[in-house]
Design a protein around this motif. Sequence first.
Motif, short mmCIF file in Angstrom:
data_model
loop_
_atom_site.label_atom_id
_atom_site.label_comp_id
_atom_site.label_asym_id
_atom_site.label_seq_id
_atom_site.Cartn_x
_atom_site.Cartn_y
_atom_site.Cartn_z
N VAL A 1 0.86 -1.18 0.00
CA VAL A 1 0.00 0.00 0.00
C VAL A 1 0.90 1.23 0.00
O VAL A 1 1.78 1.36 0.86
N LEU A 2 0.70 2.13 -0.96
CA LEU A 2 1.48 3.36 -1.01
C LEU A 2 0.86 4.38 -0.07
O LEU A 2 -0.31 4.73 -0.21
N LEU A 3 1.66 4.85 0.90
CA LEU A 3 1.19 5.83 1.87
C LEU A 3 1.54 7.25 1.46
O LEU A 3 0.75 8.17 1.65
N GLU A 4 2.76 7.46 0.92
CA GLU A 4 3.22 8.79 0.51
C GLU A 4 4.06 8.66 -0.74
O GLU A 4 4.80 7.70 -0.91
N GLY A 5 3.97 9.66 -1.62
CA GLY A 5 4.83 9.71 -2.80
C GLY A 5 4.20 9.11 -4.04
O GLY A 5 3.00 8.86 -4.10
N THR A 6 5.05 8.91 -5.03
CA THR A 6 4.65 8.29 -6.30
C THR A 6 5.67 7.21 -6.63
O THR A 6 6.87 7.50 -6.66
N VAL A 7 5.21 5.99 -6.84
CA VAL A 7 6.12 4.89 -7.16
C VAL A 7 5.61 4.13 -8.37
O VAL A 7 4.45 4.24 -8.74
N GLY A 8 6.51 3.35 -8.93
CA GLY A 8 6.14 2.41 -9.97
C GLY A 8 6.32 1.01 -9.43
O GLY A 8 7.32 0.71 -8.77
N ALA A 9 5.35 0.15 -9.65
CA ALA A 9 5.46 -1.26 -9.28
C ALA A 9 5.76 -2.01 -10.57
O ALA A 9 4.97 -1.97 -11.51
N ASP B 1 10.25 13.33 -4.02
CA ASP B 1 10.30 13.21 -2.58
C ASP B 1 10.39 11.75 -2.17
O ASP B 1 10.15 10.84 -2.97
N ARG B 2 10.67 11.52 -0.90
CA ARG B 2 10.70 10.16 -0.35
C ARG B 2 9.32 9.52 -0.48
O ARG B 2 8.30 10.18 -0.32
N ALA B 3 9.29 8.25 -0.79
CA ALA B 3 8.04 7.49 -0.84
C ALA B 3 7.98 6.58 0.39
O ALA B 3 9.00 6.10 0.86
N VAL B 4 6.77 6.38 0.89
CA VAL B 4 6.57 5.51 2.05
C VAL B 4 5.54 4.45 1.67
O VAL B 4 4.45 4.76 1.20
N VAL B 5 5.93 3.19 1.87
CA VAL B 5 5.12 2.05 1.47
C VAL B 5 4.89 1.15 2.67
O VAL B 5 5.80 0.92 3.46
N LEU B 6 3.68 0.63 2.82
CA LEU B 6 3.39 -0.41 3.80
C LEU B 6 3.44 -1.74 3.05
O LEU B 6 2.73 -1.92 2.06
N ARG B 7 4.32 -2.64 3.51
CA ARG B 7 4.46 -3.96 2.87
C ARG B 7 4.06 -5.02 3.89
O ARG B 7 4.63 -5.10 4.97
N VAL B 8 3.07 -5.82 3.53
CA VAL B 8 2.59 -6.90 4.39
C VAL B 8 2.81 -8.22 3.65
O VAL B 8 2.21 -8.45 2.60
N ASP B 9 3.68 -9.06 4.19
CA ASP B 9 3.95 -10.38 3.63
C ASP B 9 3.14 -11.42 4.38
O ASP B 9 2.96 -11.33 5.59
N GLY B 10 2.64 -12.44 3.67
CA GLY B 10 1.86 -13.48 4.29
C GLY B 10 0.37 -13.31 4.06
O GLY B 10 -0.45 -13.90 4.72
N VAL B 11 0.00 -12.48 3.07
CA VAL B 11 -1.40 -12.24 2.74
C VAL B 11 -1.90 -13.37 1.87
O VAL B 11 -1.32 -13.70 0.85
N ARG B 12 -2.96 -14.01 2.28
CA ARG B 12 -3.53 -15.12 1.50
C ARG B 12 -4.90 -14.75 0.98
O ARG B 12 -5.61 -14.03 1.50
#
Length: 113
Positions: A62-70, A102-113
């Motif tokens: 989940v992107l919390l701040e910034g702009t990223v490319g996946a 600017d800095r990007a902030v991402v929430l990464r959750v592993d183990g999602v089924r």
Amino acid sequence: MRIVRRQDLKPSRVSDVGASGVSEGVLADQAHGCGRFAARKVFIASGGRTARFRSAAGTMIVLLEGTVGASSPADGLEIMLPGDAVILGECEECRIINHGDDRAVVLRVDGVR
């Protein structure tokens, strides 16, 4: 319900091969009593990128701040804005690249089924 309170959210350095400008703070994992998933707050400097990663149990980003490319080999590059989320299936590969100034902030959750 269990609330996990962190005393310090100082980011720690990530030393993955292929990563640059990335640090993270662990929010929850097995050490915190969460046996089914791990959650990290990932900070990506301007121009930074994560190493390619995959999870045997699936990942939610989940992107919390910034702009990223996946970026993934199967789907190419998708631009994400704050509030956007990506769900990766089991063993699906991905890399996150900061596309903003600017800095990007991402929430990464592993183990999602």
